[in-house]
Design an enzyme around this catalytic site. Structure first.
Site, mmCIF file in Angstrom:
data_model
loop_
_atom_site.group_PDB
_atom_site.id
_atom_site.type_symbol
_atom_site.label_atom_id
_atom_site.label_comp_id
_atom_site.label_asym_id
_atom_site.label_seq_id
_atom_site.Cartn_x
_atom_site.Cartn_y
_atom_site.Cartn_z
ATOM 1 N N ASP A 52 -9.505 33.688 -15.816
ATOM 2 C CA ASP A 52 -8.872 33.468 -14.511
ATOM 3 C C ASP A 52 -7.527 34.183 -14.429
ATOM 4 O OD1 ASP A 52 -10.978 31.765 -13.685
ATOM 5 O OD2 ASP A 52 -10.049 30.097 -14.754
ATOM 6 N N ASP A 79 -8.433 37.005 -21.188
ATOM 7 C CA ASP A 79 -8.451 35.736 -20.478
ATOM 8 C C ASP A 79 -9.361 35.929 -19.272
ATOM 9 O OD1 ASP A 79 -7.607 33.094 -19.660
ATOM 10 O OD2 ASP A 79 -6.346 34.093 -18.173
#
Length: 178
Positions: free
Chosen positions: A14, A12
């Site tokens: 953020d 991922d």
């Protein structure tokens, strides 16, 4: 642990690669700040995986808070700072749209498997910091690592946990010695 010619490391963005802006989005390059140790640890992990792939929901685009060009500039900076990343996939759809590419749906994983046929999702690892990330990894048949301290529903159990990138490196310490 993972087969270096078949496995991919899915990340991922953020909250895993860069600092998450609570209640907002990274909308321009000056808001993009790498987390401590991410570059060093990813460089050390690179030989363990055939590919390193970023999968990120970016509904700030769908909300009109940023453009595809803004995101492209952010990702260009990220790839400059983290050249070991092979590809970035994003989904600009709103959560309410139930788009097949938006995590926890597995569209981005399927696109990666098409683009990189040498990888096996079953031999891959997803590192994420939210319930959606872990569900994405599980839904795609990957092993999962919960990064940070997010509380998950009791029915969702990641395979590994790490509070930060140094703990990620520690999990792979034996493989890195080879």
């Amino acid at each position: 642990m993972f087969h270096p010619t078949q496995s991919a490391l899915f990340l991922d963005r953020d909250g895993v690669i860069n600092r998450r802006i609570v209640g907002d989005y990274v909308k321009k390059i000056d808001e993009f700040v790498l987390l401590p140790d991410v570059a060093e640890v990813l460089a050390r992990l690179r030989p363990l995986f055939a590919r390193i792939i970023v999968v990120t929901n970016q509904q700030g685009i769908g909300k009109g808070l940023m453009t595809e060009a803004d995101l492209a500039a952010i990702h260009a900076l990220m790839l400059q700072q983290l050249p070991m990343i092979d590809r970035v996939y994003h989904c600009p759809a709103l959560a309410a749209d139930n788009h097949p590419d938006r995590k926890p749906a597995i569209g981005m994983a399927l696109r990666a498997a098409r683009d990189f046929p040498e990888i096996s999702l079953a031999d891959s690892l997803m590192i994420g910091d939210t319930e959606g990330d872990i569900r994405f990894g599980k839904n795609a048949g990957m092993r999962t690592l919960l990064f940070g301290n997010e509380k998950l529903p009791t029915d969702l159990r990641p395979d590994f946990f790490a509070a930060d990138w140094q703990q990620v490196a520690a999990l792979f310490a034996n493989a890195l010695k080879k």
